[in-house]
Design a protein around this motif. Structure first.
Motif, short mmCIF file in Angstrom:
data_model
loop_
_atom_site.label_atom_id
_atom_site.label_comp_id
_atom_site.label_asym_id
_atom_site.label_seq_id
_atom_site.Cartn_x
_atom_site.Cartn_y
_atom_site.Cartn_z
N ARG A 323 110.33 106.83 113.56
CA ARG A 323 109.16 107.32 113.00
C ARG A 323 108.54 106.04 112.46
N ALA A 335 103.38 108.20 113.76
CA ALA A 335 104.57 108.70 112.80
C ALA A 335 104.73 109.94 112.92
N ARG A 336 104.00 111.07 113.32
CA ARG A 336 103.85 112.58 113.10
C ARG A 336 104.55 113.03 114.46
N THR A 339 110.57 114.13 116.35
CA THR A 339 111.82 113.14 116.13
C THR A 339 112.56 113.45 117.60
#
Length: 346
Positions: A323, A335-336, A339
């Motif tokens: 991220r 970054a959102r 994952t």
């Protein structure tokens, strides 16, 4: 069957263009060209539709995942390219043809025409290297079929890369100065001194490195605003990485000092949501610098990592480093993204 990628809450108000996409060597330039034209248009709210026609071909699951990843990447490119025009230009991504078997140029044209009709699109822009069949070149026949549906169609005027890769490429003064500055600053950071001797040797070293590598590395166009943004976010990333290294050191020290030495080594693999050489290299080296994990191999976006403990694996798949690297190179919205554990359902 996975649910197809669908645009939500998009109102088409005119100035709409449709761009069928697939992985190609000219796709990045095509995206930049279309977005630039949209930003320069006189339409109140220009809309660019990037659609990925799914050909099915008996492997819909894999193809759907590839489409999702490519469309997510295009959204990141759009954020980079539009800048201040981001609020005016709407970018829509979607898959089409998921319930059909697409084979001929006519099949693709029919799918694109139906999508265009549903979203009030009157023009289509084609990537010069667009060829979803992977066999006989599709583009000339596809252009003809699309014109037959009543849509206007044009090929994006972007340069095709040479078929033979070259080590030495064209570079301008901007690339030389950037490489010189980075090399000199890196030398002075290692020396940790601004004494006259270190300043002189730093400048000489920077000049030598820049001269030798000028036509090998950093050959892309220099975009000052984007570069300064990345450098600013990199300044935030460095203390974050140092903090992650410190935490991992404490964890490894606990394992080493524990009487039972509770290690659980395992090699794991995952596909990282980062693209191009520098972001991939940054993530790979950040993983290696963090005690408990070691990057063994990287092929495109596929990482092979040796992990020493279960905790190190959990931290790796939680994706904090990934991220952070996306934040540095692609901005806050990137970054959102999910994952590794979220993408792989762990």
């Amino acid at each position: 069957m996975p649910e197809p990628f669908r645009p939500e809450g998009v109102t088409v108000t005119g100035g709409a263009v449709l761009v069928p996409v697939e992985e190609s060597t000219t796709l990045r330039n095509t995206v930049a060209h279309v977005l630039h034209e949209a930003a320069e248009s006189e339409a109140a709210t220009p809309v660019v539709h990037f659609v990925y026609p799914l050909s099915s071909r008996g492997r819909l699951g894999d193809e759907d995942e590839e489409a999702r990843e490519l469309l997510e990447r295009i959204e990141l490119w759009a954020e980079e390219d539009l800048g201040e025009d981001d609020r005016r230009v709407r970018v829509v991504t979607a898959t089409v043809g998921e319930d059909e078997y697409l084979f001929s140029p006519g099949d693709y044209a029919d799918v694109l025409e139906r999508y265009a009709s549903q979203h009030d699109v009157e023009s289509v822009v084609l990537d010069p290297e667009y060829n979803p069949t992977g066999a006989t070149p599709l583009l000339p026949a596809l252009e003809s079929e699309i014109r037959g549906t009543g849509l206007s169609v044009e090929e994006a005027p972007v340069d095709r890369p040479t078929r033979r890769s070259r080590l030495v490429r064209r570079s301008g003064a901007g690339q030389f100065l950037l490489l010189f500055g980075l090399s000199t600053v890196f030398y002075l950071l290692l020396a940790w001194s601004l004494a006259p001797y270190d300043l002189v040797t730093g400048v000489v070293t920077g000049a030598v490195v820049s001269t030798v590598l000028w036509h090998v590395s950093l050959t892309g166009p220099i975009q000052p605003r984007r570069l300064f943004g990345q450098m600013g976010r990199l300044c935030l990333y460095v203390p974050f990485l140092l903090w992650e290294i410190a935490k991992a050191n404490v964890g490894i020290a606990y394992v080493v000092l524990h009487p039972k030495l509770p290690i659980d080594p395992e090699v794991v693999e995952f596909d990282a949501a980062v693209w191009s050489e520098i972001p991939v290299a940054t993530l790979a080296n950040s993983i290696t610098l963090t005690p408990g994990t070691l990057t063994i191999d990287v092929e495109s976006r596929h990482f092979t990592i040796h992990t020493l403990t279960a905790g190190a694996r959990e931290d790796l798949f939680d994706g904090s480093l990934e991220r952070a690297v996306r934040f540095v190179f692609y901005g806050r919205n990137a970054a959102r993204m999910p994952t590794p554990s979220e993408r792989e359902g762990r």
